[in-house]
Design an enzyme around this catalytic site. Sequence first.
Site, PDB file in Angstrom:
ATOM      1  N   ARG A  69      -9.055  -4.696   1.624  1.00 20.30           N
ATOM      2  CA  ARG A  69      -9.481  -3.970   0.422  1.00 20.30           C
ATOM      3  C   ARG A  69     -10.962  -3.573   0.494  1.00 20.30           C
ATOM      4  O   ARG A  69     -11.345  -2.531  -0.026  1.00 20.30           O
ATOM      5  CB  ARG A  69      -9.243  -4.840  -0.820  1.00 20.30           C
ATOM      6  CG  ARG A  69     -10.080  -6.098  -0.870  1.00 20.30           C
ATOM      7  CD  ARG A  69      -9.734  -7.019  -2.026  1.00 20.30           C
ATOM      8  NE  ARG A  69      -8.389  -7.545  -1.923  1.00 20.30           N
ATOM      9  CZ  ARG A  69      -7.923  -8.542  -2.675  1.00 20.30           C
ATOM     10  NH1 ARG A  69      -8.702  -9.103  -3.588  1.00 20.30           N
ATOM     11  NH2 ARG A  69      -6.699  -8.985  -2.524  1.00 20.30           N
ATOM     12  N   TYR A  70     -11.780  -4.401   1.131  1.00 19.91           N
ATOM     13  CA  TYR A  70     -13.207  -4.111   1.204  1.00 19.91           C
ATOM     14  C   TYR A  70     -13.486  -2.988   2.204  1.00 19.91           C
ATOM     15  O   TYR A  70     -14.365  -2.151   1.982  1.00 19.91           O
ATOM     16  CB  TYR A  70     -13.987  -5.377   1.564  1.00 19.91           C
ATOM     17  CG  TYR A  70     -13.730  -6.522   0.606  1.00 19.91           C
ATOM     18  CD1 TYR A  70     -14.140  -6.455  -0.720  1.00 19.91           C
ATOM     19  CD2 TYR A  70     -13.038  -7.659   1.017  1.00 19.91           C
ATOM     20  CE1 TYR A  70     -13.886  -7.492  -1.608  1.00 19.91           C
ATOM     21  CE2 TYR A  70     -12.775  -8.701   0.136  1.00 19.91           C
ATOM     22  CZ  TYR A  70     -13.196  -8.611  -1.179  1.00 19.91           C
ATOM     23  OH  TYR A  70     -12.942  -9.641  -2.052  1.00 19.91           O
ATOM     24  N   TYR A  79       0.801  -1.226   0.000  1.00 15.05           N
ATOM     25  CA  TYR A  79       0.000   0.000   0.000  1.00 15.05           C
ATOM     26  C   TYR A  79       0.839   1.283   0.000  1.00 15.05           C
ATOM     27  O   TYR A  79       0.411   2.305   0.512  1.00 15.05           O
ATOM     28  CB  TYR A  79      -0.942  -0.003   1.215  1.00 15.05           C
ATOM     29  CG  TYR A  79      -2.001  -1.080   1.117  1.00 15.05           C
ATOM     30  CD1 TYR A  79      -3.182  -0.866   0.405  1.00 15.05           C
ATOM     31  CD2 TYR A  79      -1.801  -2.322   1.701  1.00 15.05           C
ATOM     32  CE1 TYR A  79      -4.139  -1.861   0.296  1.00 15.05           C
ATOM     33  CE2 TYR A  79      -2.752  -3.318   1.602  1.00 15.05           C
ATOM     34  CZ  TYR A  79      -3.921  -3.088   0.902  1.00 15.05           C
ATOM     35  OH  TYR A  79      -4.872  -4.075   0.790  1.00 15.05           O
ATOM     36  N   GLU A  86     -13.141  -1.411  -6.574  1.00 16.20           N
ATOM     37  CA  GLU A  86     -14.491  -1.520  -6.032  1.00 16.20           C
ATOM     38  C   GLU A  86     -15.027  -0.148  -5.626  1.00 16.20           C
ATOM     39  O   GLU A  86     -16.213   0.141  -5.785  1.00 16.20           O
ATOM     40  CB  GLU A  86     -14.501  -2.467  -4.828  1.00 16.20           C
ATOM     41  CG  GLU A  86     -14.221  -3.925  -5.164  1.00 16.20           C
ATOM     42  CD  GLU A  86     -15.213  -4.513  -6.149  1.00 16.20           C
ATOM     43  OE1 GLU A  86     -16.421  -4.193  -6.058  1.00 16.20           O
ATOM     44  OE2 GLU A  86     -14.793  -5.284  -7.034  1.00 16.20           O
ATOM     45  N   HIS A 145     -13.468 -16.080   2.908  1.00 19.57           N
ATOM     46  CA  HIS A 145     -12.186 -15.431   2.644  1.00 19.57           C
ATOM     47  C   HIS A 145     -11.060 -15.955   3.520  1.00 19.57           C
ATOM     48  O   HIS A 145      -9.890 -15.754   3.203  1.00 19.57           O
ATOM     49  CB  HIS A 145     -12.331 -13.922   2.810  1.00 19.57           C
ATOM     50  CG  HIS A 145     -13.306 -13.314   1.859  1.00 19.57           C
ATOM     51  ND1 HIS A 145     -14.668 -13.466   2.010  1.00 19.57           N
ATOM     52  CD2 HIS A 145     -13.128 -12.561   0.743  1.00 19.57           C
ATOM     53  CE1 HIS A 145     -15.285 -12.838   1.026  1.00 19.57           C
ATOM     54  NE2 HIS A 145     -14.383 -12.286   0.248  1.00 19.57           N
ATOM     55  N   HIS A 168     -23.030 -14.458 -11.385  1.00 15.05           N
ATOM     56  CA  HIS A 168     -22.538 -13.374 -10.533  1.00 15.05           C
ATOM     57  C   HIS A 168     -22.041 -12.220 -11.395  1.00 15.05           C
ATOM     58  O   HIS A 168     -21.243 -12.408 -12.319  1.00 15.05           O
ATOM     59  CB  HIS A 168     -21.418 -13.876  -9.637  1.00 15.05           C
ATOM     60  CG  HIS A 168     -20.972 -12.887  -8.608  1.00 15.05           C
ATOM     61  ND1 HIS A 168     -21.726 -12.594  -7.491  1.00 15.05           N
ATOM     62  CD2 HIS A 168     -19.880 -12.091  -8.548  1.00 15.05           C
ATOM     63  CE1 HIS A 168     -21.100 -11.674  -6.775  1.00 15.05           C
ATOM     64  NE2 HIS A 168     -19.976 -11.358  -7.386  1.00 15.05           N
ATOM     65  N   ALA A 169     -22.518 -10.999 -11.112  1.00 18.38           N
ATOM     66  CA  ALA A 169     -22.168  -9.837 -11.929  1.00 18.38           C
ATOM     67  C   ALA A 169     -20.667  -9.575 -11.889  1.00 18.38           C
ATOM     68  O   ALA A 169     -20.056  -9.559 -10.820  1.00 18.38           O
ATOM     69  CB  ALA A 169     -22.928  -8.608 -11.434  1.00 18.38           C
ATOM     70  N   HIS A 198     -22.344   0.236 -11.368  1.00 24.48           N
ATOM     71  CA  HIS A 198     -21.137  -0.192 -10.656  1.00 24.48           C
ATOM     72  C   HIS A 198     -20.212  -0.977 -11.589  1.00 24.48           C
ATOM     73  O   HIS A 198     -19.006  -0.701 -11.667  1.00 24.48           O
ATOM     74  CB  HIS A 198     -21.530  -1.051  -9.450  1.00 24.48           C
ATOM     75  CG  HIS A 198     -20.371  -1.703  -8.763  1.00 24.48           C
ATOM     76  ND1 HIS A 198     -19.795  -1.185  -7.628  1.00 24.48           N
ATOM     77  CD2 HIS A 198     -19.668  -2.831  -9.052  1.00 24.48           C
ATOM     78  CE1 HIS A 198     -18.781  -1.957  -7.252  1.00 24.48           C
ATOM     79  NE2 HIS A 198     -18.697  -2.972  -8.097  1.00 24.48           N
ATOM     80  N   GLU A 199     -20.760  -1.965 -12.299  1.00 25.46           N
ATOM     81  CA  GLU A 199     -19.929  -2.802 -13.163  1.00 25.46           C
ATOM     82  C   GLU A 199     -19.310  -1.989 -14.304  1.00 25.46           C
ATOM     83  O   GLU A 199     -18.143  -2.193 -14.649  1.00 25.46           O
ATOM     84  CB  GLU A 199     -20.748  -3.970 -13.722  1.00 25.46           C
ATOM     85  CG  GLU A 199     -21.242  -4.955 -12.676  1.00 25.46           C
ATOM     86  CD  GLU A 199     -20.138  -5.564 -11.836  1.00 25.46           C
ATOM     87  OE1 GLU A 199     -18.981  -5.649 -12.313  1.00 25.46           O
ATOM     88  OE2 GLU A 199     -20.419  -5.942 -10.686  1.00 25.46           O
ATOM     89  N   HIS A 248     -16.141  -0.326 -13.369  1.00 24.72           N
ATOM     90  CA  HIS A 248     -14.949  -1.159 -13.566  1.00 24.72           C
ATOM     91  C   HIS A 248     -14.485  -1.100 -15.023  1.00 24.72           C
ATOM     92  O   HIS A 248     -13.300  -0.959 -15.315  1.00 24.72           O
ATOM     93  CB  HIS A 248     -15.264  -2.612 -13.219  1.00 24.72           C
ATOM     94  CG  HIS A 248     -15.462  -2.873 -11.765  1.00 24.72           C
ATOM     95  ND1 HIS A 248     -14.582  -2.447 -10.798  1.00 24.72           N
ATOM     96  CD2 HIS A 248     -16.441  -3.546 -11.103  1.00 24.72           C
ATOM     97  CE1 HIS A 248     -15.002  -2.851  -9.605  1.00 24.72           C
ATOM     98  NE2 HIS A 248     -16.141  -3.507  -9.765  1.00 24.72           N
TER      99      HIS A 248
END
Length: 616
Positions: A524-525, A227, A415, A515, A357-358, A387-388, A391
Site C-alpha cells: 500500500r505504501y 486489488y 495515503e 511491519h 502521532h498525527a 495531508h491529515e 483523510h
Amino acid sequence: MKTTTFKLTGVALLVAATLTGCNQTTSDASAPQAAKAEMSKALTAKDADSFLARVSEEMVRLNKEGARAEWIYQNFITEDTAALSSAANQKSTEAGVRFAMEAAKFDDVEVTPDQRRKLNFLKQSLVIPAPQDSTKSAELAKIGAELGSMYGKGTYTTKAGEKLSLGDMTATMATSRDYDELLELWQGWREVSPPMKDLYTRQAELANEGAKGLGYPDLGTMWRSNYDMSANEFADELDRLWGQVKPLYDDLHCYVRSELGEKYGTDKVPQDGPIPAHLLGNMWAQTWGNVYDMVAPENADPGYDVTKQLAVHGYDEKQMVRGAEKFFTSLGFEALPETFWQRSLFTKPEDRDVVCHASAWDLDAKDDIRIKMCIQRTGEEFSVIHHELGHNFYQRAYQNQPVFYQNSANDGFHEAIGDTIALSVTPKYLKEIGLIDTIPDESKDIGLLMKMALDKVAFLPFGLLVDQWRWKVFSGEITPENYNTAWWELREKYQGVTAPVARDKEAFDPGAKYHVPANTPYSRYFLAHIQQFEFHRALCEISGNTDPIHRCSIYNNKDAGKALNTVLEMGSSMPWQQAYKVLTGNEQMDATAILDYFAPLHTWLKEKNQGKQCGF
C-alpha cells in the site's frame, strides 16, 4: 495517517483467533472445506442478502464503539482507558473473524456482483486468518503477541553501557555522521530480531493454513487478491511500475553514493556497488531525507522559511488548521463541521499523556471527523495538516456509501489522497495565501526537489521489496534457512543497499522492521507513492495549470475540486480502476508522473553523474 475502525490489524486478529477457535473441535484440515461445500449447496443469494444486512448493522455499531474507545485511550492514556480500548478491539476483531468465515461459505453460491464484492471485503479484511482449529488458532494468537512484545520492548545497550530505545537510536541515526557510531547502532538494533525467527516461521505456516481455509493457496496470494485483479496480475503491475521509475532512482542512488563517498571515503562507500545501509540517515535506509545536508545542491536555499513566516504572520496551531481547511473550501468542499473544532486535539496537553502521532479520525461515519496532532508551528507540520485533512475530507465524502464501502478505492488511495493535497503546498500556494511575498525563481527548485526525492523516490524500492520477500516466504520459495540471505539479495537488487557487515545466515534482519513482526501489508505504501504524483498531475491538468508540475497548486480551482470529490465519494464501491479513470482518464496506473515531477532534478542528476560509474 488515517485511523480505520474495522480494517483489522494482524496483532488484534491474533488475539481474536483464540476466541474464535474456542468452539472449533476438529483438527482435520479437510473437514471445514467439506462442511463449507455442503453448506453452500443450500445457501442462496437471498441468504447472502440477509447475512450482509445483519453484518452491516453490527459493523456500524462496532465501528462507533471501537472508534470512541480508541479515541479516549489515545487522548487519555491510563490503564483503564487501555483496558476499554483493548476490550472494544477484541470484540471487533472477534466479529471480523466470524464475518470472514461466514462470508467464505458463500464462495460457491451464485450471488450478484455487489454481493460478491461485499463478501470478498469481509474475507479480505483479515490480515492474518486463523486456522479452523482451536489449538492452532490459540498458538497463532500467542505467537502474534510474543512477536509484538519482542519488537515493542526491544532495546540495545551500547559498548559504553547506555541502554537505548529504538526511538533513541533512530534519532541518532538521523543526525550522527560518525561511521562507527552508526554501525554500532545499526548492528545493535538487529540483535532484537533473531529470537523472532522460529516464531515467524511457525506463524507463516499457521497463517497459510488459515488462508487456505478461506480458499487461497497461501497468505501472499490472499493479500494480493485485494486489488480488483488477479494476484499474479497485481504482482506484475508492481514490477511494471517499478520499471518506469527505476531510471530516476538509479541516478539519485549514483549521486548520493558519490557524495557519501566524499564524506566517509570510498574505502567505506565503494563507488561501484551498493551503499552501506547504515549511512543513509534511517535505521532501515528506507528514506534518505536525513542526509540532505550532505548531498544538498549548492545555493539550494529557496529564500524563505515557512516556519519563520508562520510566526511572522501570527499563526497559532488552530490557525494553521484553519489555513489548511481553506485549501479544501477553495476547491468547493464544505467547511469542516463545528464539532471538528470542538473535539479535535491540536496541541499536546500539559496535564496528561496522549499519543501524539498525527492521525485523522472518523468516529461515526457521518460528520464526527477529527484530527489528533500535537502540532508544532513549523512548515513541515503545516504540510502534514493538509495531508491529515485530506483523510478527513475523504472520510466525509464516502459517508453515504454502505459501511462495506466506507474506505478508499484500494489501500493505497487514502495515503495517496492526503499526500496529493500536500503536493499542492508549493511556493505559489504559499504566496497566494500571503505566507511569503515572492515565488523563488526556478534555480531554487533543485534543492526543493532533492529534499523531496530523498524521501519519496528513495522509498520506492523499499516499499516494493518488503512484500516481495514476504510473498516468497508465504509461497515457500524462500525457506527459513534462507530468510536473511534472500532479504539482502532483494535489498541489493532493488535498493542498491547492502548490509555494512557480513550477516549470519541465522540472523533475521526482516524482523527488525516493524511491519514484518506486526504483519502489516506494505505494498500500500508503494502504491501511495506512485498514485499521489499521478493524482497531482491529473488535477493540475484539470485545473488548467501551465506551470511545471512540481510548481503547480490546485488551490482555489473548483474544477479540480469537483473531480477530486467525485472520486472520494465513490469510496470502495467500485473497482479502483474505475475511480482511477474518473481522475486520470486511465484505468492503469502510470508512474511517469513521478518522472514529470522530478524532471528538472533528473536532468541535474545526470549532469552531476557524468563520468561516474553508476549502477550496483
